[in-house]
Design an enzyme around this catalytic site. Structure first.
Site, PDB file in Angstrom:
ATOM      1  N   ILE A  81       0.838  -1.204   0.000  1.00 17.24           N
ATOM      2  CA  ILE A  81       0.000   0.000   0.000  1.00 17.24           C
ATOM      3  C   ILE A  81       0.867   1.247   0.000  1.00 17.24           C
ATOM      4  O   ILE A  81       0.608   2.205  -0.741  1.00 17.24           O
ATOM      5  CB  ILE A  81      -0.954  -0.016   1.210  1.00 17.24           C
ATOM      6  CG1 ILE A  81      -1.931  -1.186   1.090  1.00 17.24           C
ATOM      7  CG2 ILE A  81      -1.705   1.301   1.318  1.00 17.24           C
ATOM      8  CD1 ILE A  81      -2.817  -1.397   2.293  1.00 17.24           C
ATOM      9  N   ASP A 110      11.180   2.400   6.424  1.00 13.63           N
ATOM     10  CA  ASP A 110      10.723   1.019   6.492  1.00 13.63           C
ATOM     11  C   ASP A 110      11.964   0.153   6.671  1.00 13.63           C
ATOM     12  O   ASP A 110      12.818   0.120   5.791  1.00 13.63           O
ATOM     13  CB  ASP A 110       9.992   0.631   5.206  1.00 13.63           C
ATOM     14  CG  ASP A 110       9.322  -0.739   5.299  1.00 13.63           C
ATOM     15  OD1 ASP A 110       9.899  -1.634   5.951  1.00 13.63           O
ATOM     16  OD2 ASP A 110       8.241  -0.916   4.708  1.00 13.63           O
ATOM     17  N   CYS A 137      -4.425   5.510   7.648  1.00 16.31           N
ATOM     18  CA  CYS A 137      -5.440   4.576   7.143  1.00 16.31           C
ATOM     19  C   CYS A 137      -4.997   3.137   7.354  1.00 16.31           C
ATOM     20  O   CYS A 137      -5.512   2.220   6.699  1.00 16.31           O
ATOM     21  CB  CYS A 137      -5.680   4.803   5.647  1.00 16.31           C
ATOM     22  SG  CYS A 137      -6.428   6.378   5.257  1.00 16.31           S
ATOM     23  N   GLU A 194     -12.046   0.468  18.402  1.00 19.78           N
ATOM     24  CA  GLU A 194     -13.099   0.551  17.388  1.00 19.78           C
ATOM     25  C   GLU A 194     -14.232  -0.399  17.747  1.00 19.78           C
ATOM     26  O   GLU A 194     -13.983  -1.473  18.299  1.00 19.78           O
ATOM     27  CB  GLU A 194     -12.530   0.199  16.003  1.00 19.78           C
ATOM     28  CG  GLU A 194     -11.527   1.221  15.489  1.00 19.78           C
ATOM     29  CD  GLU A 194     -11.049   0.930  14.060  1.00 19.78           C
ATOM     30  OE1 GLU A 194     -11.493  -0.094  13.482  1.00 19.78           O
ATOM     31  OE2 GLU A 194     -10.239   1.700  13.527  1.00 19.78           O
ATOM     32  N   HIS A 241     -13.204   3.736   9.443  1.00 20.25           N
ATOM     33  CA  HIS A 241     -12.457   2.596   8.896  1.00 20.25           C
ATOM     34  C   HIS A 241     -12.972   2.243   7.492  1.00 20.25           C
ATOM     35  O   HIS A 241     -13.386   1.117   7.204  1.00 20.25           O
ATOM     36  CB  HIS A 241     -12.566   1.376   9.815  1.00 20.25           C
ATOM     37  CG  HIS A 241     -11.377   0.457   9.715  1.00 20.25           C
ATOM     38  ND1 HIS A 241     -10.829  -0.184  10.789  1.00 20.25           N
ATOM     39  CD2 HIS A 241     -10.626   0.080   8.651  1.00 20.25           C
ATOM     40  CE1 HIS A 241      -9.792  -0.927  10.396  1.00 20.25           C
ATOM     41  NE2 HIS A 241      -9.657  -0.770   9.094  1.00 20.25           N
ATOM     42  N   ALA A 248     -10.902   0.169   3.079  1.00 17.56           N
ATOM     43  CA  ALA A 248     -11.162  -0.909   2.112  1.00 17.56           C
ATOM     44  C   ALA A 248     -12.591  -0.879   1.588  1.00 17.56           C
ATOM     45  O   ALA A 248     -13.013  -1.817   0.915  1.00 17.56           O
ATOM     46  CB  ALA A 248     -10.890  -2.261   2.772  1.00 17.56           C
TER      47      ALA A 248
END
Length: 528
Positions: A153, A172, A231, A262, A280, A283
């Site tokens: 992503i 990363d 996200c 959540e 959320h 997706a």
């Protein structure tokens, strides 16, 4: 042959059930079950397809006596107890690519919304105001985007940002310099990213290492006026610290699609100026929902019908193309592991799995897992390729893989060497032309033998008459010999005898065999 049975326990695209059926599975769609109701029926199923509603706990897994695979239609598997699944030998899969574009686009959308204050401007305008001077935004062109996480992503977000003429800096630990060049980003450490970035987006899973990666301390290191988008997963940002920095103006804006708790019915961030949130939705596009449902059905059905393993989180992936090639090697590897496990037992401290010749051209991870499955069967009868590495790690076993491109005496070879208190001991095997596994070496003695069913392993001094005496003993005990396999170091030296027998050898017969002249060791073996 009985078809594998799959349960779809969460709402997903109806085409998923069609794919399961087309690929040879029986499928039930039963959604909305309570944990107790799910526990009552889960024992019937070989596969469980879920989204985020079903919680696959240790309690559920203990009742899932036939379960072989869990498939999550989506990326996150926070709702699956993966260690418990691994211990029980259940493969856990996800679909990491089905909603990648959707999630990346949502991050870009939130970045634009922050840059131009779109939600506040919309509310103001629809309230009949015309506050043109109040909403002074910023351009993204020429700004620096800091990516925390440059995987699938993150790399899509980078490509979109570069198309917007942004500069991209990425943190990363798994990003190689070559990959950074390939996706057009500058690789940096976290502190450098925090100091440089005008916008920060997060694209990393929630682990012990990434939890609160944007802690109060790290948020304080950011450039004044930074805008932050998440996200990925709740828990990556210290939400209370973010609230304070938004209030102080150090952080110019923040947009969260995910929260630590959540559903997020309340949060200190709610109502904070320059804060945007969505429930959320990363997706949540029609395309993504269809993609992940179809992908998880294909992956699970392929595993249950052909043995192919794709996007597994707790075992090596094994494509449908690889599975037929690797199947005989995995059978050989499991037998070699079982052999050393039965002969050496608890004294194994480390193990090396070597592949040579044709075997070296294949994916070695499944071969290693098969060796460990054979080895660990002495500790658990429910062990398989999924939980064997887990059990090996639990026992502190040091596992090493070695690959030799050369072709030696055999066209293809798998060697298993174990380290014990008495030194190293090795067994090796090959595949004959028909793909049948064959032992070719045991503890430095050349021997050709099938490893199958009940067997008798004898170490003795090479001397005339021994074969006759062991044959006589077994005959008197009404035990029929299937095959004889002999090997020795030298004439008159140490010899090895592997016998396949048509029935198990009792302790009484083993005790008598140990009294035969020249016998040093006798052990009954069992292979699947």
């Amino acid at each position: 042959m009985t078809k594998p049975k799959v349960l779809i326990s969460d709402k997903m695209d109806p085409n998923a059930a069609r794919i399961f059926a087309e690929m040879g599975c029986d499928v039930d769609v039963i959604t909305g079950k309570t944990p107790e109701e799910l526990k009552a029926i889960i024992g019937q199923y070989d596969g469980l397809a879920i989204r985020s509603s079903t919680k696959v706990t240790k309690d559920i897994l203990e009742a899932a006596t036939n379960l072989k695979v869990i498939g999550r239609a989506g990326i996150g598997v926070d709702n699956v107890d993966i260690p418990a699944a691994s211990a029980q030998g259940v493969v856990v899969m996800n679909t990491p690519f089905g909603n990648s574009i959707t999630t990346a686009e949502h991050a870009i959308a939130l970045m634009f919304a922050l840059a131009r204050q779109l939600p506040e401007a919309d509310l103001s305008t629809q309230a009949g105001k015309w506050e043109k001077n109040r909403f002074m935004g910023v351009e993204v062109t020429g700004k620096t985007l800091g990516l925390i996480g440059a995987g699938n992503i993150g790399s899509i977000v980078a490509s979109r940002a570069l198309g917007l003429r942004m500069k991209v800096v990425a943190y990363d630990p798994f990003l190689t310099p070559e990959r950074a060049i390939e996706i057009g980003v500058e690789k940096a450490d976290l502190d450098t990213l925090l100091a440089k970035a005008d916008f920060i987006t997060l694209h990393t899973p929630l682990t012990s290492e990434t939890r609160n990666i944007l802690s109060r301390e790290n948020l304080a290191k950011t450039k004044k006026g930074v805008r932050i988008v998440n996200c990925a997963r709740g828990g990556l940002i210290d939400e209370a610290a973010l609230k304070d920095l938004l209030d102080s103006g150090h952080v110019a804006g923040a947009a969260l699609d995910v929260f630590e708790t959540e559903p997020a019915k309340e949060s200190p961030l709610f109502g904070t100026p320059n804060f945007i949130c969505t429930p959320h939705l990363g997706a949540s596009t029609t395309e993504a929902q269809v993609n992940v449902a179809l992908q998880v059905a294909e992956q699970m059905a392929e595993f249950l019908t052909t043995g192919g393993v794709t996007n597994a989180l707790n075992m090596p992936s094994l494509s449908a193309e690889e599975a037929p090639k690797l199947k005989p090697y995995m059978a050989l590897a499991e037998k070699l592991g079982a052999l050393v496990g039965q002969l050496v037992g608890d004294s194994v401290k480390k193990i090396a799995i070597e592949v040579e010749g044709a075997a070296a051209q294949l994916n070695q991870k499944p071969i290693t897992a098969a060796v460990l499955a054979g080895l660990m069967k002495q500790y658990s009868q429910t062990v398989n390729m999924v939980n064997a590495p887990f059990l090996a790690k639990e026992r502190g076993l040091d596992v090493r893989e070695v690959r030799h491109e050369r072709e030696g005496e055999y066209r293809t070879l798998v060697r298993v060497t174990v380290g014990t208190d008495e030194g190293e001991k090795a067994v090796a095997g090959t595949l004959f032309g028909n793909g049948q596994p064959r032992l070719v070496e045991i503890f430095d003695i050349a021997v050709e033998a099938d490893l199958d069913g009940d067997m008798l392993y004898i170490v003795n001094t090479d001397a005339p008459g021994f074969i006759g005496s062991i044959g006589t003993l077994l005959g008197q005990s009404n035990i029929n010999i299937g095959t004889f396999h002999l090997g020795r170091r030298q004439a008159g030296g140490e010899a090895v005898l592997l016998l396949s027998v048509d029935s198990p050898v009792s302790d009484e017969v083993l005790a008598k065999a140990k009294t035969l002249n020249g016998v040093r060791l006798v052990k009954a073996l069992k292979f699947a």
